[in-house]
Design an enzyme around this catalytic site. Sequence first.
Site, mmCIF file in Angstrom:
data_model
loop_
_atom_site.group_PDB
_atom_site.id
_atom_site.type_symbol
_atom_site.label_atom_id
_atom_site.label_comp_id
_atom_site.label_asym_id
_atom_site.label_seq_id
_atom_site.Cartn_x
_atom_site.Cartn_y
_atom_site.Cartn_z
ATOM 1 N N ARG A 1 0.821 -1.211 0.000
ATOM 2 C CA ARG A 1 0.000 0.000 0.000
ATOM 3 C C ARG A 1 0.854 1.259 0.000
ATOM 4 O O ARG A 1 0.532 2.240 -0.675
ATOM 5 C CB ARG A 1 -0.961 -0.030 1.192
ATOM 6 C CG ARG A 1 -1.881 1.179 1.325
ATOM 7 C CD ARG A 1 -2.493 1.653 0.014
ATOM 8 N NE ARG A 1 -3.099 0.584 -0.750
ATOM 9 C CZ ARG A 1 -3.373 0.683 -2.043
ATOM 10 N NH1 ARG A 1 -3.070 1.778 -2.711
ATOM 11 N NH2 ARG A 1 -3.939 -0.336 -2.678
ATOM 12 N N GLU B 1 0.990 40.121 -9.616
ATOM 13 C CA GLU B 1 -0.347 39.765 -10.098
ATOM 14 C C GLU B 1 -1.163 41.023 -10.371
ATOM 15 O O GLU B 1 -1.156 41.955 -9.563
ATOM 16 C CB GLU B 1 -1.050 38.903 -9.050
ATOM 17 C CG GLU B 1 -2.463 38.509 -9.403
ATOM 18 C CD GLU B 1 -3.124 37.723 -8.278
ATOM 19 O OE1 GLU B 1 -2.950 36.493 -8.257
ATOM 20 O OE2 GLU B 1 -3.781 38.330 -7.414
ATOM 21 N N LYS C 1 0.156 25.079 -4.356
ATOM 22 C CA LYS C 1 -1.002 24.376 -3.792
ATOM 23 C C LYS C 1 -0.722 22.873 -3.776
ATOM 24 O O LYS C 1 -1.289 22.086 -4.530
ATOM 25 C CB LYS C 1 -2.257 24.708 -4.591
ATOM 26 C CG LYS C 1 -2.633 26.190 -4.485
ATOM 27 C CD LYS C 1 -3.826 26.534 -5.350
ATOM 28 C CE LYS C 1 -4.157 28.024 -5.267
ATOM 29 N NZ LYS C 1 -5.280 28.415 -6.139
ATOM 30 N N LYS D 1 0.926 39.289 -4.765
ATOM 31 C CA LYS D 1 -0.421 38.852 -5.102
ATOM 32 C C LYS D 1 -1.479 39.772 -4.494
ATOM 33 O O LYS D 1 -1.167 40.713 -3.763
ATOM 34 C CB LYS D 1 -0.635 37.411 -4.615
ATOM 35 C CG LYS D 1 0.203 36.397 -5.386
ATOM 36 C CD LYS D 1 0.029 35.003 -4.846
ATOM 37 C CE LYS D 1 -1.384 34.482 -4.976
ATOM 38 N NZ LYS D 1 -1.787 34.262 -6.385
ATOM 39 N N ASP E 1 -4.616 37.653 -13.611
ATOM 40 C CA ASP E 1 -5.497 36.870 -12.749
ATOM 41 C C ASP E 1 -6.934 36.878 -13.264
ATOM 42 O O ASP E 1 -7.581 37.925 -13.327
ATOM 43 C CB ASP E 1 -5.452 37.433 -11.327
ATOM 44 C CG ASP E 1 -6.307 36.637 -10.364
ATOM 45 O OD1 ASP E 1 -6.290 35.396 -10.437
ATOM 46 O OD2 ASP E 1 -7.008 37.256 -9.531
#
Length: 296
Positions: A105, A208, A140, A172, A229
């Site tokens: 596994r 951004e 992310k 950002k 964006d």
Amino acid sequence: MSPVFDESERRAALELIHLALNEDLADRGDLTTAAIIPPSAQGAVSIVARRPGIVSGLPIVPLVFQKVDPQVRVELQVADGDRVDRGTVTAVLTGSTRSLLIGERTALNFLTHLSGVASLTRKFVDLAHGTRAKILDTRKTLPGWRALEKYAVRCGGGVNHRMGLYDGVLIKDNHLAAWIGLEDRPTLREAVTRARTTSPAGVTIEVEVDSLAQLQDVLQAAPDIVLLDNMPPDMMREAIALRDQQAPQVRLEASGSVTLDSVAAIAATGVDRISIGALTHSAPALDLAFDWGALA
């Protein structure tokens, strides 16, 4: 050419393998296997693709079994980055049946997840084929898995964005929001200038924007990259024309809710880069499994 599984990926894998085996075995081991499998039993398994996709994570399989049982023999049949079909044998393992069951596994968890990331990345890369746009990942990623997930993106033909907060500047919308109430609140153009002044030499400066007015302002500071964006394709084309006129050396990156349905149209606008968080945070696992066979 297969992506390089280097020392940073190896270290990340070893740390995660240690955690994974501790989760499974604790201080008792595999109770089921110990109860019903004789210690002398020997087995052979093939790791087989149940669905087509791009394989990633194969170098981790021998690392898993080195921890479980160094006597297990692992023979890789394909290379990371290869496209596999349903039924493709990716690796053959022989050794103690108990050891094969204990490591099964953990090995498959690495393979199915990383191959899922590589497979999803390749779908985006294929849809952008014929344009100048490169497909990039983001930050992310699952905690602890970043080096491996970004490796899997490379296996799928994508390109890595910055690895972390330490190796690139990306100004950002959250930074803009954090400026609210500050007396010394800079403009985007001033923020780029400050970042270039305070950052180590050679660090990429990216900012951004979500409007053409912001783009026009920030181009005057000539950042390395401007992230567009959530702009629709028509606005991206206007942004490219503005960039070409004012600062042709600046690269433009599209980001925000990019999907398999929208990526081709975005790539066709002429942007240089498309960053997609879904490559790592939403990739479905590629189904690979152990097929047991008799020893020769």
